[in-house]
Design a protein around this motif. Structure first.
Motif, PDB file in Angstrom:
ATOM      1  N   VAL A  25       1.732   0.305  12.605  1.00 35.14           N
ATOM      2  CA  VAL A  25       2.251   0.443  11.252  1.00 35.14           C
ATOM      3  C   VAL A  25       1.658  -0.614  10.324  1.00 35.14           C
ATOM      4  N   ALA A  26       1.647  -1.860  10.799  1.00 36.28           N
ATOM      5  CA  ALA A  26       1.248  -2.957   9.920  1.00 36.28           C
ATOM      6  C   ALA A  26      -0.162  -2.781   9.393  1.00 36.28           C
ATOM      7  N   ALA A  27      -1.097  -2.420  10.282  1.00 36.08           N
ATOM      8  CA  ALA A  27      -2.496  -2.346   9.863  1.00 36.08           C
ATOM      9  C   ALA A  27      -2.716  -1.317   8.747  1.00 36.08           C
ATOM     10  N   PRO A  28      -2.299  -0.058   8.924  1.00 31.68           N
ATOM     11  CA  PRO A  28      -2.542   0.911   7.856  1.00 31.68           C
ATOM     12  C   PRO A  28      -1.801   0.576   6.562  1.00 31.68           C
ATOM     13  N   VAL A  29      -0.594   0.036   6.663  1.00 32.04           N
ATOM     14  CA  VAL A  29       0.149  -0.303   5.443  1.00 32.04           C
ATOM     15  C   VAL A  29      -0.561  -1.427   4.698  1.00 32.04           C
ATOM     16  N   LEU A  30      -1.044  -2.386   5.468  1.00 31.12           N
ATOM     17  CA  LEU A  30      -1.763  -3.499   4.846  1.00 31.12           C
ATOM     18  C   LEU A  30      -3.031  -3.006   4.170  1.00 31.12           C
ATOM     19  N   THR A  31      -3.802  -2.174   4.880  1.00 31.86           N
ATOM     20  CA  THR A  31      -5.052  -1.657   4.316  1.00 31.86           C
ATOM     21  C   THR A  31      -4.781  -0.914   3.013  1.00 31.86           C
ATOM     22  N   THR A  32      -3.762  -0.043   3.053  1.00 26.84           N
ATOM     23  CA  THR A  32      -3.471   0.745   1.862  1.00 26.84           C
ATOM     24  C   THR A  32      -3.042  -0.145   0.708  1.00 26.84           C
ATOM     25  N   SER A  33      -2.237  -1.158   1.017  1.00 26.66           N
ATOM     26  CA  SER A  33      -1.815  -2.082  -0.035  1.00 26.66           C
ATOM     27  C   SER A  33      -3.023  -2.746  -0.669  1.00 26.66           C
ATOM     28  N   LEU A  34      -4.013  -3.106   0.162  1.00 23.20           N
ATOM     29  CA  LEU A  34      -5.223  -3.735  -0.361  1.00 23.20           C
ATOM     30  C   LEU A  34      -5.948  -2.778  -1.295  1.00 23.20           C
ATOM     31  N   TYR A  35      -6.046  -1.507  -0.884  1.00 22.02           N
ATOM     32  CA  TYR A  35      -6.678  -0.509  -1.746  1.00 22.02           C
ATOM     33  C   TYR A  35      -5.983  -0.441  -3.099  1.00 22.02           C
ATOM     34  N   PHE A  36      -4.637  -0.465  -3.066  1.00 18.76           N
ATOM     35  CA  PHE A  36      -3.896  -0.365  -4.321  1.00 18.76           C
ATOM     36  C   PHE A  36      -4.163  -1.566  -5.210  1.00 18.76           C
ATOM     37  N   ILE A  37      -4.196  -2.720  -4.565  1.00 18.95           N
ATOM     38  CA  ILE A  37      -4.410  -3.930  -5.353  1.00 18.95           C
ATOM     39  C   ILE A  37      -5.802  -3.911  -5.970  1.00 18.95           C
ATOM     40  N   VAL A  38      -6.815  -3.598  -5.117  1.00 11.77           N
ATOM     41  CA  VAL A  38      -8.192  -3.665  -5.600  1.00 11.77           C
ATOM     42  C   VAL A  38      -8.512  -2.502  -6.538  1.00 11.77           C
ATOM     43  N   PHE A  39      -8.303  -1.271  -6.044  1.00 12.31           N
ATOM     44  CA  PHE A  39      -8.712  -0.106  -6.845  1.00 12.31           C
ATOM     45  C   PHE A  39      -7.671   0.242  -7.912  1.00 12.31           C
ATOM     46  N   GLY A  40      -6.405   0.215  -7.505  1.00 14.61           N
ATOM     47  CA  GLY A  40      -5.345   0.621  -8.426  1.00 14.61           C
ATOM     48  C   GLY A  40      -5.166  -0.387  -9.551  1.00 14.61           C
ATOM     49  N   LYS A  41      -5.004  -1.647  -9.196  1.00 11.33           N
ATOM     50  CA  LYS A  41      -4.672  -2.658 -10.205  1.00 11.33           C
ATOM     51  C   LYS A  41      -5.920  -3.259 -10.842  1.00 11.33           C
ATOM     52  N   ALA A  42      -6.750  -3.911 -10.007  1.00  6.32           N
ATOM     53  CA  ALA A  42      -7.865  -4.668 -10.557  1.00  6.32           C
ATOM     54  C   ALA A  42      -8.880  -3.773 -11.254  1.00  6.32           C
ATOM     55  N   ILE A  43      -9.405  -2.791 -10.522  1.00  2.12           N
ATOM     56  CA  ILE A  43     -10.431  -1.929 -11.108  1.00  2.12           C
ATOM     57  C   ILE A  43      -9.789  -0.847 -11.968  1.00  2.12           C
ATOM     58  N   GLY A  44      -8.670  -0.301 -11.464  1.00  5.12           N
ATOM     59  CA  GLY A  44      -8.008   0.823 -12.133  1.00  5.12           C
ATOM     60  C   GLY A  44      -7.614   0.515 -13.564  1.00  5.12           C
ATOM     61  N   SER A  45      -7.271  -0.762 -13.832  1.00  8.62           N
ATOM     62  CA  SER A  45      -6.832  -1.105 -15.174  1.00  8.62           C
ATOM     63  C   SER A  45      -7.963  -0.950 -16.186  1.00  8.62           C
ATOM     64  N   ARG A  46      -9.214  -0.981 -15.704  1.00 12.29           N
ATOM     65  CA  ARG A  46     -10.352  -0.835 -16.608  1.00 12.29           C
ATOM     66  C   ARG A  46     -10.913   0.577 -16.621  1.00 12.29           C
ATOM     67  N   MET A  47     -10.303   1.450 -15.785  1.00 12.71           N
ATOM     68  CA  MET A  47     -10.784   2.826 -15.709  1.00 12.71           C
ATOM     69  C   MET A  47      -9.970   3.695 -16.643  1.00 12.71           C
ATOM     70  N   GLY A  48     -10.635   4.724 -17.185  1.00 11.70           N
ATOM     71  CA  GLY A  48      -9.903   5.682 -18.001  1.00 11.70           C
ATOM     72  C   GLY A  48      -9.110   6.610 -17.102  1.00 11.70           C
ATOM     73  N   ASP A  49      -8.201   7.376 -17.686  1.00 12.39           N
ATOM     74  CA  ASP A  49      -7.442   8.351 -16.914  1.00 12.39           C
ATOM     75  C   ASP A  49      -8.375   9.465 -16.430  1.00 12.39           C
ATOM     76  N   ILE A  50      -8.039  10.047 -15.287  1.00 12.81           N
ATOM     77  CA  ILE A  50      -8.758  11.225 -14.825  1.00 12.81           C
ATOM     78  C   ILE A  50      -7.803  12.400 -14.968  1.00 12.81           C
ATOM     79  N   ASP A  51      -8.248  13.448 -15.664  1.00 12.31           N
ATOM     80  CA  ASP A  51      -7.381  14.608 -15.922  1.00 12.31           C
ATOM     81  C   ASP A  51      -6.016  14.151 -16.427  1.00 12.31           C
TER      82      ASP A  51
END
Ligand SMILES: Nc1ncnc2c1ncn2[C@@H]1O[C@H](COP(=O)(O)OP(=O)(O)OP(=O)(O)O)[C@@H](O)[C@H]1O
Ligand SMILES: [Mg+2]
Lengths: 253, 325
Positions: A25-51
């Motif tokens: 459980v820990a590994a996949p949850v951690l990985t996904t959280s990292l994705y959210f932080i990096v792609f969702g928050k850090a990069i995502g904030s500079r991306m436009g909406d899709i559809d």
């Protein structure tokens, strides 16, 4: 039907999961959280909406699918590879169970585990972004169908593999590229036309597109086509497993 | 059992519980491990399969249990064809494999519960407790299998095989790597199982084990079954000892006065061979020697020899064609 046999295999596999709960459980949850932080928050904030969906929310279905595919494959492939490796498969081969019962036990347990994990990741995502699920029933349906199909695919890999390296090689060389190019982080409409055409050969595109539709009612390909493709892949896997058991390929000498 | 009439009982018991017909096995690499095996195992007997390393014992057992596919031939187990009616056939069979394959991380209790379920039996903790107690594993039921010694692991495999109450039990080299005490425990357990009506087929390299346990003995060598014999019959052959007397004066015929003893002349009359049964009280040697003295037959040397099961075994394995004839 050897109901007790199916239950024994299912319980055995689930016990294996719960024995290694932290890793599972820990590994996949951690990985996904990292994705959210990096792609969702850090990069995502500079991306436009899709559809017209915010980028952080847009990638959620793709991320869940990513984990679902990896976990389904690794659970199921490991589950059947271990007894082969440890030699305990003799008992399975000498037991009054049919191939379909073996399959229900192993694939059922692997799929259960990855669906639970998918839910857990969806829950984790709540901490990072607000999202809505337009069609919860369809969402569950996609989750289940994908989990079963890819657990079956993992089972085939586990049957075929005769070393730990081989167990890793297909997920690494085929599944990971396909999932990354499957539109988890972008819409394939953002690709140049030629790459859009090529993407249509990637089964993961249909999975992610269909799954995302159940959240936001937006899709790269028609939902019906998505469902058709998953069923098609499921049938291919089932036929292959049926053939493996009938011929005794790589299991009965 | 007691209620059924004797006639039908004997009719039933004459039908073999396992019937192997024309079974051959050629492995993927082209090696032929079994050549046209025909064998009947009777209900309720203990059958010992002997043979040197690589003879094909494990291969034969694996085919009956469904682990290896036969290249040719058919097998009936407990009235069911092992290929067509595999569920019923396999449900009747328990297997203790030669190698110690165990689920290292499972507890003893979990693994026997798993085995029982896998073979399609509803849970029965009372029965499983009895099995574990009989094998002195009850105290270890919550331990992980990897924490057990080799001999204990062997017991766990036996418990797994017995967990679904099989009517046929295969023990592939049960005494490999097992100390004397456990071996005797196991022999006792096997006899108890036989008394309860279980048919047992075991392989072994210990001739002593076959002598102690088996009702019948089969010898397999280079993939061929070269002998199947009642143990008693084999023991009688084995029980025969020979006393060879080398005579000072060769004789052409055995004097009539010595007709009480079973004597043969050999080495062109230079040696007199007396065969006797070691199983009887009186060997007759003392009387024979006295009679020889009385009739003035002198000998310069005497030597006795005995054919053990081991000798028979070794000679069979090295001269399979002669043994068959
Ligand atoms: N999977 C396999 N592929 C190819 N050859 C095999 C395979 N398994 C066994 N053999 C060969 O078949 C022959 C019979 O092997 P088997 O294991 O049946 O012998 P065995 O009588 O049980 O020997 P042992 O007393 O050593 O246990 C051997 O020569 C062995 O090398
Ligand atoms: Mg062997």
């Amino acid at each position: 039907m050897n109901f007790y046999g199916i239950r024994a295999i299912y319980r055995f596999e689930m016990a294996r999961t719960f024995r290694t709960l932290m890793e599972s459980v820990a590994a996949p949850v951690l990985t996904t959280s990292l994705y959210f932080i990096v792609f969702g928050k850090a990069i995502g904030s500079r991306m436009g909406d899709i559809d017209s969906i915010g980028y952080g929310a847009y990638i959620i279905p793709g991320l869940v699918m990513l984990s679902l595919l990896n976990e389904s494959i690794s659970n199921a492939s490991f589950g059947i590879y271990m007894p082969k490796w440890a030699g305990t498969i003799y008992e399975l081969l000498s037991a009054p169970v049919s191939w379909i019962e073996v399959l229900i036990g192993y694939v059922g347990a692997a799929a259960t585990k990855s669906v639970m994990l998918g839910m857990l990741i969806l829950g984790t995502a709540r901490f990072f972004v607000a999202y809505q699920i337009a069609h919860p029933i369809w969402m569950i349906g996609f989750l289940l169908l994908t989990a079963v199909t890819f657990s079956l695919f993992g089972f085939i890999i586990g049957l075929w593999a005769d070393s730990f390296q081989k167990l890793q090689v297909i997920p690494m060389l085929i599944v990971t590229p396909l999932t990354f190019l499957g539109g988890a982080f972008y819409s394939i409409n953002m690709l140049p036309p030629i790459w859009q055409q090529i993407s249509l050969f990637n089964p993961v595109v249909y999975l992610i597109s269909g799954f995302r539709w159940s959240f936001y009612e937006i899709a790269d390909v028609d939902v019906a086509v998505s469902i058709g493709m998953i069923f098609g892949f499921l049938m291919v896997c089932l036929t292959f497993v049926w053939w493996v058991f009938k011929s005794g390929y790589k299991i009965r000498r | 059992m007691n209620k059924s009439p004797t006639a039908s009982l004997s009719a039933e018991s004459s039908i073999p519980i396992i019937s192997v017909r024309g079974v051959s096995k050629t492995y993927a690499g082209g090696f032929q491990a079994l050549k046209n095996i025909n064998l009947d195992i009777q209900r309720g007997e203990i059958f010992a399969l002997l043979g040197p390393n690589g003879a094909g014992k494990t291969t034969l057992i694996s085919i009956v249990c469904g682990i290896v596919n036969a290249s040719a031939g058919s097998i009936i187990a407990d009235g069911h064809d092992i290929a067509r009616d595999y569920r019923a056939a396999r449900a009747a069979i328990g297997l203790v494999p030669q190698e110690l394959h165990t689920d290292a991380f499972e507890s003893v209790w979990a693994t026997v519960t798993f085995s029982r379920g896998l073979f399609g039996k509803p849970p029965n903790p009372t029965y499983l407790e009895k099995v574990l107690r009989d094998l002195s594993l009850w105290d270890k039921r919550n331990e992980k299998i990897m924490a057990l010694s080799g001999g204990m692991k062997r017991r766990v495999l036996i418990a797994k095989a017995l967990s679904h109450e099989p009517t046929i039990l295969f023990l592939d080299e049960p005494s490999a790597g097992v100390d004397v005490e456990l071996r005797h425990d196991m022999w006792r357990m096997v006899r108890e199982l036989r008394e309860q009506g279980t048919t047992i087929i075991l392989t072994t390299h210990y001739i002593e084990e076959a002598e102690q346990m088996a009702d019948r003995i089969g010898v397999i060598s280079k993939g061929e079954l070269i002998l199947v014999e009642d143990k008693e019959v084999l023991m009688r052959k084995l029980g025969n000892k020979q006393l060879t007397l080398r005579l000072r004066q060769p004789m052409s015929i055995i004097p009539a006065e010595l007709s009480n003893w079973s004597l043969t002349l050999c080495e062109h009359g230079h040696a007199l061979v007396y065969s006797f049964d070691t199983q009887t009280e009186e060997t007759g040697i003392a009387e024979l020697l006295r009679a020889l003295g009385e009739h003035g037959i002198e000998f310069k040397d005497l030597r006795s020899s005995e054919s053990s099961l081991e000798d028979i075994f070794v000679s069979l394995v090295h001269r399979p064609m002669e043994a068959q004839a």
